[in-house]
Design a protein around this motif. Structure first.
Motif, PDB file in Angstrom:
ATOM      1  N   ARG A 173       5.515  -1.948  21.483  1.00 22.30           N
ATOM      2  CA  ARG A 173       5.577  -0.903  20.445  1.00 22.30           C
ATOM      3  C   ARG A 173       4.792  -1.307  19.211  1.00 22.30           C
ATOM      4  NH1 ARG A 173       9.134   3.342  21.906  1.00 22.30           N
ATOM      5  NH2 ARG A 173       9.382   2.970  24.144  1.00 22.30           N
ATOM      6  N   THR A 174       4.127  -0.328  18.609  1.00 21.56           N
ATOM      7  CA  THR A 174       3.342  -0.569  17.396  1.00 21.56           C
ATOM      8  C   THR A 174       4.253  -0.538  16.178  1.00 21.56           C
ATOM      9  OG1 THR A 174       1.483   0.537  18.470  1.00 21.56           O
ATOM     10  CG2 THR A 174       1.325   0.224  16.088  1.00 21.56           C
ATOM     11  N   ASP A 175       4.146  -1.563  15.352  1.00 26.59           N
ATOM     12  CA  ASP A 175       4.924  -1.617  14.113  1.00 26.59           C
ATOM     13  C   ASP A 175       4.141  -0.882  13.022  1.00 26.59           C
ATOM     14  OD1 ASP A 175       6.314  -2.224  11.848  1.00 26.59           O
ATOM     15  OD2 ASP A 175       6.243  -4.400  12.091  1.00 26.59           O
ATOM     16  N   SER A 176       4.730   0.187  12.493  1.00 28.26           N
ATOM     17  CA  SER A 176       4.013   0.993  11.488  1.00 28.26           C
ATOM     18  C   SER A 176       3.701   0.184  10.218  1.00 28.26           C
ATOM     19  CB  SER A 176       4.803   2.261  11.141  1.00 28.26           C
ATOM     20  OG  SER A 176       6.069   1.905  10.646  1.00 28.26           O
ATOM     21  N   ALA A 177       4.441  -0.913   9.980  1.00 28.25           N
ATOM     22  CA  ALA A 177       4.175  -1.759   8.800  1.00 28.25           C
ATOM     23  C   ALA A 177       2.775  -2.373   8.881  1.00 28.25           C
ATOM     24  CB  ALA A 177       5.228  -2.861   8.691  1.00 28.25           C
ATOM     25  N   ILE A 178       2.306  -2.682  10.100  1.00 29.70           N
ATOM     26  CA  ILE A 178       0.961  -3.249  10.268  1.00 29.70           C
ATOM     27  C   ILE A 178      -0.091  -2.194   9.923  1.00 29.70           C
ATOM     28  CG2 ILE A 178      -0.681  -4.026  12.061  1.00 29.70           C
ATOM     29  CD1 ILE A 178       1.543  -5.821  13.086  1.00 29.70           C
ATOM     30  N   LEU A 179       0.162  -0.950  10.332  1.00 30.02           N
ATOM     31  CA  LEU A 179      -0.768   0.143  10.028  1.00 30.02           C
ATOM     32  C   LEU A 179      -0.801   0.410   8.520  1.00 30.02           C
ATOM     33  CD1 LEU A 179       0.253   2.512  12.967  1.00 30.02           C
ATOM     34  CD2 LEU A 179      -1.586   0.820  12.937  1.00 30.02           C
ATOM     35  N   LYS A 180       0.364   0.320   7.877  1.00 32.23           N
ATOM     36  CA  LYS A 180       0.424   0.501   6.415  1.00 32.23           C
ATOM     37  C   LYS A 180      -0.347  -0.604   5.713  1.00 32.23           C
ATOM     38  CE  LYS A 180       4.914   2.838   6.179  1.00 32.23           C
ATOM     39  NZ  LYS A 180       6.362   2.554   6.152  1.00 32.23           N
ATOM     40  N   MET A 181      -0.275  -1.820   6.272  1.00 31.93           N
ATOM     41  CA  MET A 181      -0.980  -2.959   5.674  1.00 31.93           C
ATOM     42  C   MET A 181      -2.499  -2.709   5.648  1.00 31.93           C
ATOM     43  SD  MET A 181      -2.952  -5.719   6.820  1.00 31.93           S
ATOM     44  CE  MET A 181      -2.429  -6.088   8.482  1.00 31.93           C
ATOM     45  N   PHE A 182      -3.052  -2.105   6.705  1.00 30.66           N
ATOM     46  CA  PHE A 182      -4.497  -1.825   6.723  1.00 30.66           C
ATOM     47  C   PHE A 182      -4.906  -0.949   5.527  1.00 30.66           C
ATOM     48  CE2 PHE A 182      -4.050  -1.942  11.629  1.00 30.66           C
ATOM     49  CZ  PHE A 182      -4.238  -3.315  11.655  1.00 30.66           C
ATOM     50  N   HIS A 183      -3.975  -0.104   5.094  1.00 27.75           N
ATOM     51  CA  HIS A 183      -4.243   0.880   4.035  1.00 27.75           C
ATOM     52  C   HIS A 183      -4.040   0.313   2.623  1.00 27.75           C
ATOM     53  CE1 HIS A 183      -2.835   4.697   1.792  1.00 27.75           C
ATOM     54  NE2 HIS A 183      -4.141   4.788   1.902  1.00 27.75           N
ATOM     55  N   MET A 184      -3.239  -0.767   2.529  1.00 26.57           N
ATOM     56  CA  MET A 184      -2.800  -1.281   1.219  1.00 26.57           C
ATOM     57  C   MET A 184      -3.918  -1.524   0.205  1.00 26.57           C
ATOM     58  SD  MET A 184       0.171  -4.060   1.925  1.00 26.57           S
ATOM     59  CE  MET A 184       0.528  -4.549   0.247  1.00 26.57           C
ATOM     60  N   SER A 185      -5.045  -2.064   0.663  1.00 28.84           N
ATOM     61  CA  SER A 185      -6.105  -2.428  -0.280  1.00 28.84           C
ATOM     62  C   SER A 185      -6.970  -1.223  -0.673  1.00 28.84           C
ATOM     63  CB  SER A 185      -6.988  -3.527   0.316  1.00 28.84           C
ATOM     64  OG  SER A 185      -7.543  -3.070   1.538  1.00 28.84           O
ATOM     65  N   ARG A 186      -6.691  -0.051  -0.059  1.00 26.68           N
ATOM     66  CA  ARG A 186      -7.446   1.173  -0.413  1.00 26.68           C
ATOM     67  C   ARG A 186      -6.463   2.316  -0.659  1.00 26.68           C
ATOM     68  NH1 ARG A 186     -11.328   1.628   4.627  1.00 26.68           N
ATOM     69  NH2 ARG A 186     -12.164   3.444   3.534  1.00 26.68           N
ATOM     70  N   LYS A 187      -5.420   1.982  -1.407  1.00 19.57           N
ATOM     71  CA  LYS A 187      -4.309   2.901  -1.660  1.00 19.57           C
ATOM     72  C   LYS A 187      -4.717   4.259  -2.253  1.00 19.57           C
ATOM     73  CE  LYS A 187       0.250   1.915  -1.237  1.00 19.57           C
ATOM     74  NZ  LYS A 187       0.388   1.363   0.095  1.00 19.57           N
ATOM     75  N   ASP A 188      -5.842   4.256  -3.011  1.00 17.75           N
ATOM     76  CA  ASP A 188      -6.247   5.498  -3.685  1.00 17.75           C
ATOM     77  C   ASP A 188      -6.946   6.480  -2.732  1.00 17.75           C
ATOM     78  OD1 ASP A 188      -8.211   3.606  -3.421  1.00 17.75           O
ATOM     79  OD2 ASP A 188      -9.296   4.171  -5.251  1.00 17.75           O
ATOM     80  N   GLU A 189      -7.197   6.036  -1.473  1.00 15.87           N
ATOM     81  CA  GLU A 189      -7.810   6.934  -0.480  1.00 15.87           C
ATOM     82  C   GLU A 189      -6.741   7.395   0.506  1.00 15.87           C
ATOM     83  OE1 GLU A 189     -11.563   5.204   1.184  1.00 15.87           O
ATOM     84  OE2 GLU A 189     -11.103   3.561  -0.195  1.00 15.87           O
ATOM     85  N   PRO A 190      -6.884   8.600   1.093  1.00 16.91           N
ATOM     86  CA  PRO A 190      -5.873   9.076   2.037  1.00 16.91           C
ATOM     87  C   PRO A 190      -5.747   8.140   3.247  1.00 16.91           C
ATOM     88  CG  PRO A 190      -7.427  10.834   1.471  1.00 16.91           C
ATOM     89  CD  PRO A 190      -7.975   9.567   0.907  1.00 16.91           C
ATOM     90  N   PHE A 191      -4.505   7.947   3.718  1.00 13.47           N
ATOM     91  CA  PHE A 191      -4.210   7.052   4.854  1.00 13.47           C
ATOM     92  C   PHE A 191      -5.102   7.367   6.059  1.00 13.47           C
ATOM     93  CE2 PHE A 191      -1.951   6.067   8.788  1.00 13.47           C
ATOM     94  CZ  PHE A 191      -1.604   4.742   8.593  1.00 13.47           C
ATOM     95  N   ALA A 192      -5.155   8.659   6.444  1.00 11.46           N
ATOM     96  CA  ALA A 192      -5.903   9.060   7.645  1.00 11.46           C
ATOM     97  C   ALA A 192      -7.388   8.714   7.512  1.00 11.46           C
ATOM     98  CB  ALA A 192      -5.726  10.552   7.917  1.00 11.46           C
TER      99      ALA A 192
END
Length: 388
Positions: free
Chosen positions: A204-223
């Motif tokens: 199973r994919t842990d959504s926390a890892i996917l959120k981590m990819f986004h952390m350094s570009r928080k001002d841009e949309p997740f998708a």
């Protein structure tokens, strides 16, 4: 000048020679190699064998001054290990990877060292550049292990931090590094879909890892951020898991006592067994790039699960275990074994599976069965469009 990522990044070409020389002088490293090559003689004759091994290594790495040259040398050993410990490695989906394009490979996780090694093997033999590999600092207790991994394009994931602020800073740095690797350096990255191996066979994919990819570009949309990283789901399927008994034991103890304490050296033993132990056939499937169909981390995790579980290669042993599993799903349309495999395949799988069951204490057997049965349930639920 200190770079922003110096504490976690892999070594660069200009650092290779100095790190190799450091390893050749590391007594602990040479001791481990001596035990690995000459398990019976290492104790009484270690003092004599160590300098011989150092001399032989010095000859083998003479003239190596880049990561690519080192990987070319290592590849011979990886090929040899896979030849002796598997009945062959096959792969699918590589044709859709474009040469020169960097990807973020998100893979299921069953084996500490062999998962990324087998993805590397597939990519290398397809003539594509190998990815940088995310590895947890819990596996880098000794300096020589850290040196070895960082020489081979690994970067460090700080998992052992306890303070909330330190954890946050580490994830921020990791996020920035992965984005930088793909978007600036043009280098692919391999990372497991969740922290730790899926010991019960439920990938199973842990959504926390996917959120981590986004952390350094928080001002841009997740998708937008995630689709810019060229996300590729990767499914690694082992016919047999060399560590299956140890995993069943751990899960059984955890279920009965509520916790499990790792013994000293247990990770080292898992790594060694995972590398050298018999795996049967191994298949790696590279899925299609995931660029849309999600708005947030939860939706993307569900989507990645469907891709990874649907790309899994099932072997006869998985079906044999599923037939014995008390939690199997009566509603699922799982085809009969005889329609999928040859009589010879089934016969050898039955005897190997029985051997594994016989070697497993009765109270741990349900956990062994579960490890092999779970992928069948997941695969056919994906195929039937059912919730996972």
């Amino acid at each position: 000048m200190m770079g922003e990522f110096d504490s976690i990044r892999p070594y660069a070409d200009h650092e290779v020679r100095a790190v190799l020389d450091r390893l050749l002088g590391d007594s602990t490293f040479l001791g481990m190699l001596t035990r690995f090559r000459f398990p019976r003689l290492a104790g009484p004759l270690g003092w004599l064998l160590k300098p011989l091994i150092a001399h032989r290594l010095r000859q083998q790495v003479a003239g190596i001054a880049s990561v690519a040259a080192l990987q070319d040398r290592i590849e011979l050993y990886v090929d040899r290990t896979l030849e002796s410990a598997t009945d062959g490695v096959s792969y699918s989906g590589l044709e859709q990877l474009k040469p020169g394009a960097p990807y973020l490979f998100l893979a299921n996780h069953r084996d500490i060292v062999m998962d990324p090694a087998i993805v590397n093997y597939a990519v290398y033999h397809a003539g594509l550049p190998t990815p940088r590999i995310a590895i947890g600092d819990n596996l880098l207790q000794r300096p020589f292990v850290s040196d070895l991994m960082r020489l081979n394009k690994s970067f460090i994931v700080h998992r052992s931090l306890t303070g909330r602020r330190e954890k946050l800073a580490a994830f921020q740095l990791l996020s920035a590094y992965i984005n930088h690797s793909i978007r600036v350096d043009g280098q692919s990255v391999w990372i497991a879909q969740a922290e730790g191996r899926a010991k019960d066979g439920d990938d199973r994919t842990d959504s926390a890892i996917l959120k981590m990819f986004h952390m350094s570009r928080k001002d841009e949309p997740f998708a937008h951020v995630l689709s810019s990283l060229n996300l590729i789901p990767v499914s690694i399927s082992y016919e047999y898991d060399p560590c299956d008994q140890a995993k069943a034991r751990e899960l059984s103890i955890r279920a009965s006592s509520g916790s499990y304490e790792k013994a000293p050296g247990e990770d080292d033993a898992s790594i060694a067994l995972g590398i050298t132990g018999y795996k049967g056939r191994v298949h790696v499937h590279f899925g299609a790039q995931v660029t849309s169909g999600f708005e947030d981390a939860k939706q993307l995790a569900a989507l990645m699960d469907r891709h990874i579980l649907g790309g899994y290669r099932l072997f006869p042993v998985h079906h044999l275990a599923y037939a014995q599993w008390e939690e199997r799903d009566a509603e699922l349309a799982v085809p009969a074994l005889e329609h999928q495999f040859t009589a010879d395949e089934l016969q050898s799988a039955r005897s190997e599976w029985q051997r594994r069951l016989d070697a497993c204490p009765v109270e741990q057997q349900p956990w062994l069965i579960r490890q092999y049965a779970m992928p069948v349930r997941n695969y056919y639920r994906v195929k039937a469009g059912l919730p996972l």
